[in-house]
Design an enzyme around this catalytic site. Structure first.
Site, PDB file in Angstrom:
ATOM      1  CG  HIS A  97      45.617  10.433  54.824  1.00  0.00           C
ATOM      2  ND1 HIS A  97      45.609  11.080  53.610  1.00  0.00           N
ATOM      3  CD2 HIS A  97      46.912  10.222  55.130  1.00  0.00           C
ATOM      4  CE1 HIS A  97      46.863  11.239  53.200  1.00  0.00           C
ATOM      5  NE2 HIS A  97      47.669  10.732  54.111  1.00  0.00           N
ATOM      6  CD  GLU A 152      50.150  11.922  57.600  1.00  0.00           C
ATOM      7  OE1 GLU A 152      50.916  10.999  57.872  1.00  0.00           O
ATOM      8  OE2 GLU A 152      49.451  11.945  56.558  1.00  0.00           O
TER       9      GLU A 152
END
Ligand code: PGA
Length: 248
Positions: free
Chosen positions: A97, A169
């Site tokens: 992430h 993302e």
């Protein structure tokens, strides 16, 4: 199959984890099951066992961990191994992430080591890739994201690749100060990822009930990875039902 899930990031104590999981446990999953939508929840590791126990075995919800180390055990203070998070209930492991890349020195190399560890133990890696705003500004978004994905998958045998989930993302779209991505921002990146990757490709970053349907309509988007909009169970359930309604 369409994947819709959330990471709670560093939120919720055990009581809050229990109440979230209880809301999922009590939901009527028939439409979601019928539509082939796969729900997943990625709580903090401290809450995995509590969420698993509260959910019981009657929901389709898959549990995930927010990270795991590449070694199985040893002198790695503060870390959790894949066997440990699996033992607590995780069936998938989020890796790479942008918050971990930015604040915790996560690199393409460590993400790749972790992908191998997760696969070795039969769990699913959920690898986040995404470009910072300045890279996008100079037109390098697709190349940046493809390079991250290629590095993450390095050495993964062809027959294991479909087991890996990728989540596109864009860093500029994530979180409170993020700018929601438009379908036309997402489409070329996801198409490039789908070209190199046989497994599911999800989209994440400021997903909300307002943009979820349009993002799911982007070709090659196989699901949504949601933060804030699913931090209450009603938010996740609404997005799951929306996805189910769309594929019904
Ligand atoms: P957000 O987070 O939905 O709150 O923007 C997304 C993510 O970090 O995956």
């Amino acid at each position: 199959m369409t994947w819709v899930g959330t990471s709670w990031k560093m939120n919720r104590l055990l009581a809050g984890a229990r109440s979230y999981a209880a809301a999922l446990r009590d939901h009527d999953w028939s439409a979601v099951r019928r539509a082939g939508v796969q729900p997943f929840v990625v709580p903090p590791a401290t809450a995995l066992d509590t969420v698993r126990t509260t959910l019981g075995s009657a929901t389709p919800v898959l549990l995930g961990a927010q990270d795991a180390h590449w070694e199985d055990a040893g002198a790695w203070t503060g870390e959790l191994s894949v066997p440990q998070v699996a033992d607590a209930g995780a069936r998938l492991v989020e890796l790479g992430h942008s918050e971990r890349r930015e604040h915790f020195a996560e690199t393409d190399r460590t993400v790749n080591l972790k992908v191998h560890a997760v696969l070795r133990h039969g769990l699913r890696p959920l690898v986040c890739v995404g470009e910072p705003d300045e890279v996008r500004g100079r037109g390098g978004g697709v190349d940046h994201v493809v390079a991250q994905a290629v590095a993450a998958l390095d050495g993964v045998p062809a027959d294991r690749r479909a087991h890996v989930l990728l989540a596109y993302e864009p860093v500029w779209a994530i979180g409170e100060h993020g700018r929601p991505a438009r379908p036309e921002d997402v489409a070329p990146v996801v198409a490039a990822l789908a070209d190199l990757h046989p497994g599911p490709v999800l989209y994440g970053g400021s997903v909300s009930p307002a943009n979820a349907a349009a993002l799911l309509d982007v070709p090659h988007v196989d699901g949504l990875f949601v933060g804030r909009a699913a931090w209450e169970p009603e938010g996740l359930l609404a997005l799951l039902e929306l996805a189910a309604g769309r594929t019904a």
